[in-house]
Design a protein around this motif. Structure first.
Motif, short mmCIF file in Angstrom:
data_model
loop_
_atom_site.label_atom_id
_atom_site.label_comp_id
_atom_site.label_asym_id
_atom_site.label_seq_id
_atom_site.Cartn_x
_atom_site.Cartn_y
_atom_site.Cartn_z
N ILE A 50 -4.36 -5.97 -1.57
CA ILE A 50 -4.51 -4.54 -1.83
C ILE A 50 -3.58 -4.19 -2.98
N ASN A 51 -4.13 -3.56 -4.02
CA ASN A 51 -3.31 -3.15 -5.16
C ASN A 51 -2.43 -1.97 -4.75
N LEU A 52 -1.16 -2.09 -5.01
CA LEU A 52 -0.20 -1.05 -4.65
C LEU A 52 0.51 -0.60 -5.92
N ILE A 53 0.45 0.70 -6.19
CA ILE A 53 1.05 1.24 -7.42
C ILE A 53 1.91 2.44 -7.07
N LYS A 54 3.14 2.40 -7.55
CA LYS A 54 4.02 3.56 -7.40
C LYS A 54 3.88 4.43 -8.65
N LEU A 55 3.54 5.69 -8.45
CA LEU A 55 3.40 6.63 -9.58
C LEU A 55 4.62 7.53 -9.66
#
Length: 160
Positions: A155-160
């Motif tokens: 699962i792609n996890l991105i902190k914005l």
């Protein structure tokens, strides 16, 4: 004499400047859009310690659902100290992710945006729903096991 295309564009540019029309601002990405909606949803939380919101988008970037952390709909605590004692209320709080996921079927969402990194349990729920992209705003210091779970389930996890 016929005006050239470049001359017409220059004239149009000067005309727009005279009207004081501003250039449009950068358009939000779908991830930013969903996180902004999750932030708005978090304002509905009654938890005085931490307010969390979630927003799910489908494969056409349409909103499937929003959720926030709180008690089950219609439930009111019987004692006043409930909201004052975080450890007392934590086991009864329904997480924003769970509230959001309850609004659609598995495999319908492509993206879940959450204001706080999901806990390990919510990460497992997100994996079970087949969501492949998660964006979040802040790290959750009490439980960062979600990062391993998301990695395990690709699962792609991105902190914005």
């Amino acid at each position: 004499m016929k005006e050239s295309k470049s001359q017409r564009l220059e004239d149009r540019g000067r005309f727009i400047k005279r009207l004081n029309i501003k250039e449009p601002e950068k358009r939000s990405s779908w991830e930013e859009y969903a996180l902004d909606i999750a932030k708005t949803a978090s304002s509905r939380s009654e938890d005085p310690f931490v307010k969390v919101g979630a927003c799910a988008l489908d494969h056409n970037n349409m909103i499937l659902g929003v959720g926030y952390n709180g008690l089950a709909s219609g439930k009111t605590p019987s004692h006043k100290s409930f909201w004052e004692d975080r450890d007392l209320r934590r086991p009864y709080m329904i997480h924003a992710e769970v509230n959001c996921l309850s609004l659609f079927k598995k495999s319908e969402a492509k993206l879940l945006a959450v204001t706080l990194l999901p806990c390990s349990y919510c990460a497992l729920m997100i994996a079970a729903y087949g969501i492949k992209n998660v964006v979040y705003g802040e790290d959750y210091k009490r439980d960062d096991g979600a990062k391993e779970i998301f990695n395990f389930y690709d699962i792609n996890l991105i902190k914005l």
